[in-house]
Motif scaffolding. Structure first.
Motif, PDB file in Angstrom:
ATOM      1  N   ILE A  63      81.878  82.809 -25.016  1.00  0.00           N
ATOM      2  CA  ILE A  63      80.829  83.129 -25.991  1.00  0.00           C
ATOM      3  C   ILE A  63      81.366  82.703 -27.349  1.00  0.00           C
ATOM      4  O   ILE A  63      82.114  83.440 -27.983  1.00  0.00           O
ATOM      5  CB  ILE A  63      80.527  84.636 -26.017  1.00  0.00           C
ATOM      6  N   SER A  64      81.018  81.504 -27.760  1.00  0.00           N
ATOM      7  CA  SER A  64      81.546  81.038 -29.041  1.00  0.00           C
ATOM      8  C   SER A  64      80.630  81.468 -30.170  1.00  0.00           C
ATOM      9  O   SER A  64      79.429  81.670 -29.982  1.00  0.00           O
ATOM     10  CB  SER A  64      81.680  79.517 -29.021  1.00  0.00           C
ATOM     11  N   ARG A  65      81.231  81.580 -31.348  1.00  0.00           N
ATOM     12  CA  ARG A  65      80.414  81.934 -32.513  1.00  0.00           C
ATOM     13  C   ARG A  65      79.415  80.825 -32.800  1.00  0.00           C
ATOM     14  O   ARG A  65      78.313  81.069 -33.282  1.00  0.00           O
ATOM     15  CB  ARG A  65      81.330  82.157 -33.722  1.00  0.00           C
ATOM     16  N   LEU A  66      79.811  79.589 -32.489  1.00  0.00           N
ATOM     17  CA  LEU A  66      78.910  78.457 -32.716  1.00  0.00           C
ATOM     18  C   LEU A  66      77.650  78.597 -31.853  1.00  0.00           C
ATOM     19  O   LEU A  66      76.533  78.342 -32.317  1.00  0.00           O
ATOM     20  CB  LEU A  66      79.635  77.147 -32.370  1.00  0.00           C
ATOM     21  N   ALA A  67      77.842  79.026 -30.612  1.00  0.00           N
ATOM     22  CA  ALA A  67      76.691  79.198 -29.719  1.00  0.00           C
ATOM     23  C   ALA A  67      75.773  80.291 -30.248  1.00  0.00           C
ATOM     24  O   ALA A  67      74.544  80.150 -30.225  1.00  0.00           O
ATOM     25  CB  ALA A  67      77.178  79.545 -28.314  1.00  0.00           C
ATOM     26  N   ILE A  68      76.373  81.362 -30.740  1.00  0.00           N
ATOM     27  CA  ILE A  68      75.555  82.453 -31.286  1.00  0.00           C
ATOM     28  C   ILE A  68      74.801  81.969 -32.529  1.00  0.00           C
ATOM     29  O   ILE A  68      73.610  82.255 -32.708  1.00  0.00           O
ATOM     30  CB  ILE A  68      76.445  83.675 -31.626  1.00  0.00           C
ATOM     31  N   ALA A  69      75.507  81.189 -33.362  1.00  0.00           N
ATOM     32  CA  ALA A  69      74.858  80.666 -34.572  1.00  0.00           C
ATOM     33  C   ALA A  69      73.707  79.737 -34.197  1.00  0.00           C
ATOM     34  O   ALA A  69      72.634  79.768 -34.820  1.00  0.00           O
ATOM     35  CB  ALA A  69      75.883  79.915 -35.420  1.00  0.00           C
ATOM     36  N   ARG A  70      73.912  78.923 -33.166  1.00  0.00           N
ATOM     37  CA  ARG A  70      72.856  77.994 -32.747  1.00  0.00           C
ATOM     38  C   ARG A  70      71.638  78.771 -32.231  1.00  0.00           C
ATOM     39  O   ARG A  70      70.497  78.438 -32.550  1.00  0.00           O
ATOM     40  CB  ARG A  70      73.405  77.064 -31.659  1.00  0.00           C
ATOM     41  N   SER A  71      71.912  79.803 -31.441  1.00  0.00           N
ATOM     42  CA  SER A  71      70.803  80.634 -30.941  1.00  0.00           C
ATOM     43  C   SER A  71      70.045  81.258 -32.096  1.00  0.00           C
ATOM     44  O   SER A  71      68.809  81.284 -32.107  1.00  0.00           O
ATOM     45  CB  SER A  71      71.356  81.740 -30.043  1.00  0.00           C
ATOM     46  N   THR A  72      70.798  81.760 -33.075  1.00  0.00           N
ATOM     47  CA  THR A  72      70.161  82.385 -34.236  1.00  0.00           C
ATOM     48  C   THR A  72      69.254  81.387 -34.951  1.00  0.00           C
ATOM     49  O   THR A  72      68.126  81.702 -35.322  1.00  0.00           O
ATOM     50  CB  THR A  72      71.245  82.900 -35.206  1.00  0.00           C
ATOM     51  N   LEU A  73      69.754  80.173 -35.103  1.00  0.00           N
ATOM     52  CA  LEU A  73      68.984  79.138 -35.789  1.00  0.00           C
ATOM     53  C   LEU A  73      67.706  78.805 -35.021  1.00  0.00           C
ATOM     54  O   LEU A  73      66.613  78.709 -35.602  1.00  0.00           O
ATOM     55  CB  LEU A  73      69.856  77.884 -35.953  1.00  0.00           C
ATOM     56  N   VAL A  74      67.843  78.665 -33.700  1.00  0.00           N
ATOM     57  CA  VAL A  74      66.672  78.306 -32.877  1.00  0.00           C
ATOM     58  C   VAL A  74      65.606  79.394 -32.956  1.00  0.00           C
ATOM     59  O   VAL A  74      64.422  79.109 -33.156  1.00  0.00           O
ATOM     60  CB  VAL A  74      67.117  78.063 -31.410  1.00  0.00           C
TER      61      VAL A  74
END
Lengths: 439, 561
Positions: free
Chosen positions: B152-163
């Motif tokens: 669970i990378s922070r980048l993945a969480i950030a991308r989900s947030t953006l989407v």
């Protein structure tokens, strides 16, 4: 023995909760802290893994043929009185070896005094190969201690992949010497062929006396005439005519050479006058003696792919694109050294072209040979078999279709093609080819 | 008779429908294929870890918060995991479907929040921890459902947030498009927007003593985080002469390392003070835990002045209560985010304008399309009335009036947008957690599940369920042990290596260790703990802060592996 840091989180959490529990008098927190601390403590008490183990490597065949799967078996024995709870082995294989089934690594546990085996299959190109050391990682039951060993196993440490002999059926174009190749002509031999009306002078031992007893007429038994043939194996050694195997393993040149070698030696043992030519320019006159055998062996042993071949100008114009645009004509072939090789082929000699058929140039050349009156066979390893891969890529599928088109074109011109699927032994395809010829 | 090739076929309405259906089926089969691949890649240890976590969540959740609480936790975890995975898909259709699952995540997050609030109102101090226990259950089940993707990378969480945020923009656009043609509604919308903006700004700049200390550290952490991300992207070393580059690179690395440490430290302080202030705000004076208020109120800025010596106290309170400082931090955050989006957009455009447009349009369209059925559903159940009822007191009346006057469907779409905002909030909370704890790269899901279960154990203690606490704590350790073991196997041995025997032996050993640990701990607790006497309140307070500091220090100094 290296300590492995897997429990810092639990340790910190446990200590923090202990301090909190004691300081604020929340004894409930202590129970959670105690769980963490006791588990960490028990894990730390786990004894180190034993180093008393042995590994033996065996091969199903230490002298395999190119492309023949070899099963490597590792037998791991725990020689201690304690369990080996976590043993992780990885074989260090030479780059050119390809694992086609199973895995070169295994993670296992072995009871005291017990043993376990792990097998996997590899295929190898021509050459000698030495296995590297095995990397063995051991851990204790709680995985708090670990160590890595580099072990040289007992048993097989190296093997050689070389060409071996098998029979290659040849077509019905023989020469006037007795040999072991069966023909469609009756005569002296051992296999019954037909009966015919008796002619004065026929040997007495070939008169069908049973027929005479039944009908009172004399008839003569004819046996299948076995004659020798002259056969020249043309090996496609053009660099442009070969490809690597999909998913690894011996390339098409290794497999082509292997197929040619099997056929050549079998032909010699059948008493056929056998020669070899390569598109790179090497030539050995057909013969049966020791001298010929020695020269053939030298050619096979030293053959390497060449950049410049007798079909060079054909190469330029005979790519798939060129073929589509209508280039690659007979004139192109006739204009180069390919013609010279055609003229050198002995009259009545059979030609066996060994090639993976990855371009149209070799198809054109097979037609040329056929038009000069030679019976032509093509022996071709199918490099689009795709062993070791789950699915072919789009490019590979296109390559496979084009190769099938080439085979269809050859067969349509009465050229026998032994299409060697690499998942099966070469002999199987040769037998199929023989059955096709018989019909 | 002529042959009609597919490319020559007429493109009537029927064929368009067929194409849309085929595309959806293709996206669905692609998602199912990916899921199947992920499930097949799971090893024995992964399955043990996942099933153990879900089993414990179900059992402990039921015992802890009833069937409803357990179902909410499992459902919320599944929905959050699906949202994370789908919104990170490279397939635009799947990522747009991720926005739809985001609505479910928002709804479940709202339900969990409502449940926690209800428990809090019912039981006071212990209710707060019961609520935290339910949130921990949700975290644990999220970790279990993320097992197949492991990290669970922070980048993945950030991308989900953006989407999901782009999906919200799509819904807001739809609402504006429906409102704009009507003059009276347009005027109301403008008034509501202005009032909401003012409320947001005043809330953001608020220096209320009840939260000023905690929110300042949150802002500080965010500013450091985003500013650092911008600095990383600056090619400073290229602007320097070759002989000075290595020094510059070393200096940048040193600064970045300390920046990350400062971010984590700020977040830890924010969380500790935040929990303290939350306790201060929620524990009633007559509660048995009211003695805590003597310490937690020290986090209020109006109390700090009385505790900290005059010159230092005034400076500290001055900084914490300064709206200018907060405005500056907001400016840094906004500027950094804008710079990051610009850089990322530039990179995406270099890779291909069409593809970037499709990637951006997918969640936008996904949000709009999802708003239609869900908006109609929300309008049928008059969800907007419920939303207005539970809205915070600070909600501007203009906004409430506007939402009451708009057509039912528009109000329903607004509810959907609010649910997506809740989804974004949940994702941000998850990002915060992964930043503070630093989830390991290859065992993020296992760590999340284990931490969640450990949180449940702590909460169970506070609500006086020690036996459940012991069992769940042992399960948390077992989940970590088995899951991490599987991860190291995956790291050290290539795929498809047979490891079943080693994993079985380790899992059995782990169960044995953890069971023995639980039994031993319980015995120790029953025999030895009654002998422990708590120290005086002052010593306890100092010890509490000291132990928190030591824990934070240890957590910061741990390797990031």
């Amino acid at each position: 023995m290296n300590p492995l840091s897997r429990w810092q989180g639990a340790l910190i959490g446990g200590l923090l909760l202990t301090v909190l529990g004691v300081l604020i008098g929340a004894d409930g927190l202590l129970v959670v802290a105690l769980v963490a601390l006791v588990v960490v403590g028990l894990a730390k008490l786990s004894p180190p893994p034993s180093a008393a183990y042995s590994i033996e490597r065996t091969l199903s065949n230490s002298r395999p043929n190119p492309g023949e799967p070899v099963t490597v078996t590792l037998r791991i024995t725990n020689e201690s009185r304690r369990m080996l709870p976590d043993l992780r082995l990885t074989e260090d294989l030479p780059e050119s070896l390809t694992v086609i089934s199973g895995s070169r690594s295994v993670g296992t546990a072995i009871p005291p005094g017990g043993e376990t085996t792990h097998s996997y299959e590899i295929i190898a190109p021509r050459g000698e190969f030495a296995f590297g050391d095995l990397t063995v990682r051991r851990r204790n039951l709680a995985s708090t201690l670990g160590v890595a060993d580099f072990v040289t196993p007992k048993g097989t440490t190296q093997f050689t992949c070389e060409t071996l002999i098998d029979s290659l059926p040849l077509r019905q174009q023989t020469i006037q010497f007795v040999g072991e190749t069966p023909t469609n002509q009756g005569g002296a031999g051992v296999e019954f062929f037909s009966t015919r009306e008796y002619r004065p002078g026929d040997p007495l031992n070939r008169i069908d006396w049973n027929q005479y007893a039944r009908s009172g007429t004399l008839s003569t038994v004819e046996y299948r005439l076995e004659r020798a043939v002259t056969v020249v194996f043309i090996i496609d050694d053009r660099t442009a005519g070969h490809v690597d195997a999909i998913g690894g393993g011996p390339n098409s040149f290794d497999l082509t050479l292997y197929a040619a070698a099997r056929g050549i030696v079998t032909s010699l043992e059948d008493g056929n006058e056998t020669g070899v030519a390569t598109l790179g320019g090497q030539w050995v006159d057909p013969g049966v003696g020791e001298h010929t055998r020695s020269r053939l062996e030298t050619v096979i042993d030293t053959a390497e792919p060449v950049d410049e071949s007798l079909l060079d100008s054909v190469d330029d114009s005979d790519s798939d694109d060129a073929a589509e645009s209508g280039k690659g004509t007979d004139q192109t072939v006739a204009a180069d050294g390919g013609m010279e090789l055609l003229h050198r082929l002995p009259e009545n000699g059979q030609v066996v072209i060994c090639s993976p058929l990855v371009d149209d140039a070799i198809v054109e050349y097979a037609e040329q040979c056929s038009s000069y009156g030679h019976a032509v066979s093509v022996l071709s390893p199918d490099m689009t078999t795709g062993r070791g891969v789950e699915a072919l890529s789009m490019g590979n599928r296109v390559g496979r279709l084009r190769r099938r088109q080439r085979i269809t074109a050859l067969r349509g011109r009465n050229t026998a093609v032994a299409d060697w699927n690499l998942r099966e032994p070469l002999l199987v395809e040769l037998q199929r080819l023989q059955r096709r010829w018989a019909t | 008779m002529s042959i009609e090739f597919p490319s020559q076929q007429s493109s009537g309405p029927q064929s368009t429908v067929d194409r849309v259906r085929a595309t959806l089926v293709s996206a669905l089969s692609s998602a199912i294929g990916t899921l199947r691949t992920r499930l097949y890649s799971l090893r024995f240890g992964d399955w043990v870890s996942i099933l153990l976590t879900l089993g414990v969540v179900a059992i402990a959740g039921t015992a802890f918060a009833g069937t409803t609480g357990a179902l909410l936790a499992v459902g919320g975890g599944l929905s959050l995991a699906l949202t994370l995975v789908m919104t990170n898909s490279s397939n635009p259709l799947v990522s747009s479907l991720g926005v739809v699952t985001g609505i479910a995540t928002g709804a479940l997050a709202a339900a969990v929040a409502a449940f926690v609030f209800y428990v809090l109102l019912q039981t006071g101090f212990s209710g707060l921890f019961a609520g935290l226990g339910i949130v921990s259950l949700l975290v644990a089940s999220t970790g279990a459902f993320l097992g197949p993707i492991r990290s669970i990378s922070r980048l993945a969480i950030a991308r989900s947030t953006l989407v999901v945020t782009v999906g919200i923009v799509g819904i807001v656009g739809l609402v504006l498009a429906l409102v704009a043609p009507r003059a009276e509604l347009r005027q109301q919308a403008t008034d509501a927007g202005v009032a909401t903006g003012q409320t947001v700004v005043s809330t953001a700049l608020s220096v209320d003593p009840a939260h000023a200390l905690s929110t300042l550290f949150v802002l500080l952490a965010a500013a450091l985080f985003f500013a650092g991300r911008v600095v990383v992207r600056l090619p400073v070393e290229r602007l320097l002469p070759a002989d000075r580059r290595s020094t510059a690179v070393a200096a940048i690395e040193w600064v970045q390392q300390w920046r990350i440490t400062l971010v984590r430290a700020s977040l830890v302080v924010a969380m500790v003070t935040g929990i303290g202030l939350l306790l201060d705000a929620t524990v009633p004076p007559q509660d048995e835990a009211a003695w805590l208020l003597a310490y937690t109120q020290l986090f209020r800025t109006d109390q700090l002045l009385a505790v900290v010596p005059p010159p230092v106290g005034e400076i500290v309170v001055g900084v914490v209560s300064s709206q200018g400082v907060r405005a500056g931090l907001y400016a840094v955050i906004a500027g950094s985010i804008a710079a990051l989006i610009t850089v990322r957009l530039g990179g995406a455009l270099r890779r291909g304008l069409a593809w970037t447009a499709v990637k951006l349009a997918a969640p936008l369209v996904g949000g709009i399309i999802a708003a239609i059925p869900f908006g109609l559903l929300a309008s049928r159940f008059e969800a907007i009335d419920l939303l207005i009822e539970v809205a915070p007191a600070a909600t501007p009346p203009e906004l409430v009036e506007f939402l009451q006057d708009v057509p039912a469907f528009v109000a329903g779409a607004a509810v959907v947008a609010v649910l997506l905002v809740l989804c974004v909030t949940t994702l941000l909370a998850l990002g915060l957690l992964s930043t503070v704890i630093v989830l390991p790269a290859n065992t993020g899901s296992t760590a999340l599940a284990s931490i969640g279960l450990f949180g449940v154990a702590v909460a169970a203690v506070v609500v006086d369920r020690p036996l459940i606490a012991v069992g769940v704590a042992a399960a948390a350790l077992c989940v970590w042990d088995v899951g991490e073991f599987g991860a190291t196997l995956r790291t050290e041995l290539p795929d498809r290596s047979p490891t079943l025997r080693a994993e079985t032996v380790h899992a059995s050993g782990s169960l044995l260790y953890c069971s023995a640990g639980a039994v031993g701990a319980w015995l120790l607790y029953r025999l030895a703990v009654p002998q422990v006497q708590p120290p005086a309140a002052e010593i306890a307070a100092v010890g509490l802060l000291g132990s928190l500091g030591v824990a934070a220090l240890l957590a910061l100094l741990l390797p990031r592996a």
